[in-house]
Design an enzyme around this catalytic site. Structure first.
Site, PDB file in Angstrom:
ATOM      1  N   ARG A  47      -4.588 -22.285 -38.140  1.00  0.00           N
ATOM      2  CA  ARG A  47      -4.389 -23.265 -37.061  1.00  0.00           C
ATOM      3  C   ARG A  47      -2.902 -23.353 -36.712  1.00  0.00           C
ATOM      4  O   ARG A  47      -2.529 -23.540 -35.559  1.00  0.00           O
ATOM      5  CB  ARG A  47      -4.955 -24.645 -37.444  1.00  0.00           C
ATOM      6  CG  ARG A  47      -4.748 -25.663 -36.336  1.00  0.00           C
ATOM      7  CD  ARG A  47      -5.660 -26.903 -36.332  1.00  0.00           C
ATOM      8  NE  ARG A  47      -6.222 -27.272 -37.590  1.00  0.00           N
ATOM      9  CZ  ARG A  47      -5.554 -27.860 -38.605  1.00  0.00           C
ATOM     10  NH1 ARG A  47      -4.268 -28.137 -38.462  1.00  0.00           N
ATOM     11  NH2 ARG A  47      -6.154 -28.161 -39.722  1.00  0.00           N
ATOM     12  N   TYR A  99      -6.734 -28.024  -9.432  1.00  0.00           N
ATOM     13  CA  TYR A  99      -8.022 -27.540  -9.944  1.00  0.00           C
ATOM     14  C   TYR A  99      -8.851 -28.777 -10.332  1.00  0.00           C
ATOM     15  O   TYR A  99      -8.326 -29.704 -10.970  1.00  0.00           O
ATOM     16  CB  TYR A  99      -7.792 -26.613 -11.139  1.00  0.00           C
ATOM     17  CG  TYR A  99      -9.060 -26.393 -11.937  1.00  0.00           C
ATOM     18  CD1 TYR A  99     -10.193 -25.863 -11.333  1.00  0.00           C
ATOM     19  CD2 TYR A  99      -9.143 -26.733 -13.285  1.00  0.00           C
ATOM     20  CE1 TYR A  99     -11.371 -25.682 -12.047  1.00  0.00           C
ATOM     21  CE2 TYR A  99     -10.310 -26.548 -14.010  1.00  0.00           C
ATOM     22  CZ  TYR A  99     -11.425 -26.033 -13.379  1.00  0.00           C
ATOM     23  OH  TYR A  99     -12.583 -25.861 -14.076  1.00  0.00           O
ATOM     24  N   ASP A 171       1.658 -25.367 -13.200  1.00  0.00           N
ATOM     25  CA  ASP A 171       0.475 -24.546 -13.437  1.00  0.00           C
ATOM     26  C   ASP A 171       0.661 -23.263 -12.631  1.00  0.00           C
ATOM     27  O   ASP A 171       0.582 -23.263 -11.395  1.00  0.00           O
ATOM     28  CB  ASP A 171      -0.782 -25.319 -12.993  1.00  0.00           C
ATOM     29  CG  ASP A 171      -2.074 -24.547 -13.283  1.00  0.00           C
ATOM     30  OD1 ASP A 171      -2.016 -23.310 -13.368  1.00  0.00           O
ATOM     31  OD2 ASP A 171      -3.134 -25.187 -13.385  1.00  0.00           O
ATOM     32  N   LYS A 196      -7.852 -16.362 -16.396  1.00  0.00           N
ATOM     33  CA  LYS A 196      -7.796 -15.755 -15.055  1.00  0.00           C
ATOM     34  C   LYS A 196      -7.037 -14.433 -15.075  1.00  0.00           C
ATOM     35  O   LYS A 196      -7.440 -13.514 -15.747  1.00  0.00           O
ATOM     36  CB  LYS A 196      -7.195 -16.756 -14.069  1.00  0.00           C
ATOM     37  CG  LYS A 196      -7.718 -18.184 -14.212  1.00  0.00           C
ATOM     38  CD  LYS A 196      -9.222 -18.291 -14.036  1.00  0.00           C
ATOM     39  CE  LYS A 196      -9.673 -19.740 -14.129  1.00  0.00           C
ATOM     40  NZ  LYS A 196     -10.924 -19.946 -14.811  1.00  0.00           N
TER      41      LYS A 196
END
Ligand code: P1T
Length: 381
Positions: A47, A99, A171, A196
């Site tokens: 982690r 978004y 972003d 993406k």
């Protein structure tokens, strides 16, 4: 190192023990220690860090000209790790057209924790500045926006955020670091849905945060480690592999995107085309200044009739473009933002912004342009 070399070599080195040229998938959750607190190598528990994820994170930092990259389980997990910096009473100023999932997180999750969000057109700098006061902590910019392709001038906005000592996050999903480098333009944090263009093949969900400031990088790593939204080793490998062809894919996305936008712009059934590369785009001047080497593969358009049925008939007739959420893969996709990606935006807000029922969003892939134009032509006929 130039960008096209960085996609392949940036932050990368051969694997130390075997010399493997490609970063192996270290499918392990933990690492042996010789004595408590004395791990054999530099890793303890995955982690905190895993070598495959580290390779991806170093690649991301290199591409965005940052010092630290962090890879998350999705784009929204990346955004979430940053939002956890905020406390009740803090305020955020964000782009009005975001978004739908980001808007949903802000308004349906973090608003309930007492964080206040203001949504503004980032070209209205007076409005932006008028909303800043002592509780403002973060300005969140999406550029180009999803799905209306509105642009924000990062360099100009960063002057304002610096003056007021605010964090500026961008972003960069639609542009990718191939076209736009927010950290070089003064932003503090870059966020990506690596699902993406960075992944590029519609086969992985991933997110990223990249920063220049080392202290900020450590704080974000703490947030990632303490709350756990990390990217697994297999998915890290897939994004890393995708990045190696980012420059080639983006070149073709830009070429095809421009040709699709020009085709739609001269089609008799089309009312408006949203693409920053068109000279008649309201943000073309910012695009020319800020996006280097092209304008991307995302194109939206509306119908002259304004009718939802025309958009639906168009989607149903497509043969090469696939009707699906998401974007940025090698294959062309089409999306009905009003009912799919932006269904969580209240209808009044959607209409006010221009996300109307006849709006079509295309993610133009890297297929042969003749086939793509042929498909659009037959679906519009
Ligand atoms: O889906 P995820 O990897 O969590 O990324 C969220 C996200 C963040 N920012 C932008 C600009 C995005 O476009 C997305 C995801 N977008 C879609 C799934 C879509 O079809 O628009």
């Amino acid at each position: 190192m130039k960008f096209n070399t960085k996609t392949i070599h940036g932050g990368q080195h051969h694997e130390k023990t075997t010399g493997a040229v490609m970063t192996p998938i270290f499918q392990t959750s933990t690492f042996a220690q010789t004595s408590p607190g004395k791990p054999i190598g530099e890793y303890e528990y995955a982690r905190a860090a895993n070598p495959t994820r580290t390779a991806l994170e170093d690649s991301l930092a290199s591409l965005e000209n940052g010092t630290k990259g962090l890879a998350f389980a999705s784009g929204l997990a990346a955004t979430d790790a940053l939002m956890k910096f905020l406390k009740s009473g803090d305020e955020v100023i964000a782009t009005d057209n975001l978004y739908g999932g980001t808007y949903r997180m802000f308004t349906k999750v973090y608003q309930d924790f007492g964080i206040k969000f203001h949504f503004v057109d980032m070209n209205d700098l007076k409005k932006l500045e008028s909303l800043i006061h002592e509780n403002t902590k973060l300005v969140w910019v999406e550029t180009p926006t999803n799905p209306l392709m509105k642009l924000a001038d990062i360099a100009v906005i960063s002057k304002i955020t610096k003056r007021h000592n605010l964090l500026l996050a961008v972003d960069n999903t639609f542009a990718t670091p191939y076209l736009q480098k927010p950290l070089d333009l003064g932003a503090d944090i870059v966020m990506h849905s690596a699902t993406k263009y960075l992944g590029g093949h519609s086969d992985v969900m991933a997110g990223a945060l990249i920063v220049k400031d080392k202290e900020l990088g450590e704080k974000l790593h703490f947030s990632q480690f303490a709350t756990g939204g990390i990217l697994g080793p297999m998915d890290s490998f897939l994004v890393l592999r995708g990045i190696k062809t980012l420059h080639l894919r983006m070149q073709r996305h830009c070429e095809n995107g421009m040709k699709v936008a020009e085709f739609l712009n001269s089609h008799s059934a089309v009312k408006q085309v949203y693409y920053p590369g068109l000279a008649n785009s309201p943000n073309h001047e910012i695009a020319k200044k800020q996006m280097i080497g092209g304008f991307g593969g995302m194109v939206s358009f509306s119908f002259k009739s304004g009718k939802r049925e025309d958009a639906i008939a168009f989607f149903e007739k497509l043969k090469i473009f696939t009707l699906a959420e998401s974007l940025g893969g090698v294959e062309s996709l089409a999306n009905h933002s009003a009912s799919m990606t932006h269904a969580s935006v209240p209808v009044e807000e959607r209409i006010k912004l221009g996300i109307t029922d006849d709006l079509v969003r295309l993610s133009v892939g890297i297929e042969d342009i003749d086939d793509l134009l042929g498909d659009l032509k037959q679906a519009l006929s």
